[in-house]
Design an enzyme around this catalytic site. Structure first.
Site, PDB file in Angstrom:
ATOM      1  N   ASP A 187       0.862  -1.186   0.000  1.00  0.00           N
ATOM      2  CA  ASP A 187       0.000   0.000   0.000  1.00  0.00           C
ATOM      3  C   ASP A 187       0.899   1.238   0.000  1.00  0.00           C
ATOM      4  O   ASP A 187       1.322   1.687  -1.062  1.00  0.00           O
ATOM      5  CB  ASP A 187      -0.920  -0.085   1.225  1.00  0.00           C
ATOM      6  CG  ASP A 187      -1.878   1.080   1.334  1.00  0.00           C
ATOM      7  OD1 ASP A 187      -2.029   1.832   0.352  1.00  0.00           O
ATOM      8  OD2 ASP A 187      -2.501   1.251   2.409  1.00  0.00           O
ATOM      9  N   PHE A 196     -10.035  -0.516   1.096  1.00  0.00           N
ATOM     10  CA  PHE A 196      -9.572  -1.483   2.084  1.00  0.00           C
ATOM     11  C   PHE A 196     -10.171  -2.847   1.792  1.00  0.00           C
ATOM     12  O   PHE A 196     -11.383  -3.003   1.697  1.00  0.00           O
ATOM     13  CB  PHE A 196      -9.939  -1.023   3.496  1.00  0.00           C
ATOM     14  CG  PHE A 196      -9.168  -1.769   4.547  1.00  0.00           C
ATOM     15  CD1 PHE A 196      -7.847  -1.447   4.817  1.00  0.00           C
ATOM     16  CD2 PHE A 196      -9.757  -2.819   5.235  1.00  0.00           C
ATOM     17  CE1 PHE A 196      -7.126  -2.150   5.763  1.00  0.00           C
ATOM     18  CE2 PHE A 196      -9.047  -3.531   6.190  1.00  0.00           C
ATOM     19  CZ  PHE A 196      -7.726  -3.197   6.458  1.00  0.00           C
ATOM     20  N   VAL A 197      -9.299  -3.849   1.645  1.00  0.00           N
ATOM     21  CA  VAL A 197      -9.756  -5.199   1.282  1.00  0.00           C
ATOM     22  C   VAL A 197      -9.410  -6.202   2.384  1.00  0.00           C
ATOM     23  O   VAL A 197      -8.486  -5.981   3.169  1.00  0.00           O
ATOM     24  CB  VAL A 197      -9.136  -5.663  -0.056  1.00  0.00           C
ATOM     25  CG1 VAL A 197      -9.660  -4.837  -1.214  1.00  0.00           C
ATOM     26  CG2 VAL A 197      -7.609  -5.628  -0.026  1.00  0.00           C
ATOM     27  N   ASP A 219      -6.624  -9.013   6.787  1.00  0.00           N
ATOM     28  CA  ASP A 219      -7.559  -8.864   7.895  1.00  0.00           C
ATOM     29  C   ASP A 219      -8.017  -7.429   8.102  1.00  0.00           C
ATOM     30  O   ASP A 219      -7.404  -6.478   7.609  1.00  0.00           O
ATOM     31  CB  ASP A 219      -6.889  -9.323   9.194  1.00  0.00           C
ATOM     32  CG  ASP A 219      -5.841  -8.308   9.683  1.00  0.00           C
ATOM     33  OD1 ASP A 219      -4.931  -7.957   8.894  1.00  0.00           O
ATOM     34  OD2 ASP A 219      -5.946  -7.844  10.834  1.00  0.00           O
ATOM     35  N   ARG A 238      -9.566 -13.141   7.735  1.00  0.00           N
ATOM     36  CA  ARG A 238      -8.404 -13.719   7.040  1.00  0.00           C
ATOM     37  C   ARG A 238      -8.754 -14.999   6.275  1.00  0.00           C
ATOM     38  O   ARG A 238      -8.116 -15.339   5.291  1.00  0.00           O
ATOM     39  CB  ARG A 238      -7.308 -14.074   8.049  1.00  0.00           C
ATOM     40  CG  ARG A 238      -6.610 -12.873   8.679  1.00  0.00           C
ATOM     41  CD  ARG A 238      -5.354 -13.347   9.386  1.00  0.00           C
ATOM     42  NE  ARG A 238      -4.808 -12.380  10.313  1.00  0.00           N
ATOM     43  CZ  ARG A 238      -4.007 -11.371   9.970  1.00  0.00           C
ATOM     44  NH1 ARG A 238      -3.685 -11.192   8.711  1.00  0.00           N
ATOM     45  NH2 ARG A 238      -3.541 -10.553  10.890  1.00  0.00           N
TER      46      ARG A 238
END
Ligand code: IMP
Ligand code: MG
Length: 181
Positions: free
Chosen positions: A104, A153-154, A160, A166
């Protein structure tokens, strides 16, 4: 593929991840096959574990595996990195392939690369399942990239949110309301 009530949309399916991991594994095999130094896969805990497990099946070389745990995330914001678990292997003269779930800002992986070079690795390369180019704050890129994704956000396939999600077998976008408590 089973759905989860907290997932807004599925971005990458398990089949897509398997297919891409096989391609990456073949490419890595080709690129390292004539190297004399041993190849050590260094997986960053915990998010990269499902990807490591899939990828390593497709690397047809005499590889070794070790783990580091480096923390950079509190909730959904990047902070400074902290080494929680260091390598058990002496990496002097080895070729290192860092296995990461997602790049990121790039701060985590850049710090880890620096540390491993400092410890005397012969070479350090990066394979990442996901890449968020828009999030980048430092100059670093994976040598092998699974998928490029938008700046959202994935979770899933190892990734997680506060230690949850997860185990989802795909990568998906979390519903906004799930951030709020
Ligand atoms: P960076 O230092 O900002 O590149 O952060 C990389 C690390 O942050 C990854 O190893 C993940 O653990 C975490 N991370 C970054 N983006 C996401 C995301 O969208 N979902 C879950 N974890 C993320
Ligand atoms: Mg991580």
């Amino acid at each position: 593929m089973w759905e989860n009530k907290d997932i807004k949309k599925i971005l990458i399916s398990e089949d897509q991840i398997k297919t891409r991991s096989a391609e990456l594994g073949r490419q890595i095999t080709e690129d390292y096959k004539d190297c004399e130094e041993p190849l050590l896969l260094v997986a960053l805990l915990r998010g990269s574990v499902p990807f490591l497990a899939e990828l390593m099946k497709h690397i047809d070389l005499d590889i070794q595996v070790d783990f580091m745990d480096v923390s950079s995330y509190q909730g959904t914001k990047s902070t400074d990195i902290r080494i929680i678990k260091d390598l058990d292997t002496s990496i002097q003269g080895m070729n290192i392939l860092l296995v990461e779930d997602i790049i990121d800002t790039g701060k985590t992986i850049k710090e880890v690369v620096k540390t491993l070079k400092h410890k005397g690795a012969n070479s350090v390369k990066i394979v990442a399942l996901l890449n968020k180019p828009e999030g980048r704050m430092v100059d670093v890129n994976a040598d092998y990239n699974g998928f490029e994704i938008e700046n959202e956000f994935v979770v899933g396939y190892g990734l997680d949110f506060n230690q949850r999600y997860r185990c989802l077998p795909y990568v998906g976008v979390l519903k906004e309301e799930c951030y709020q408590n």
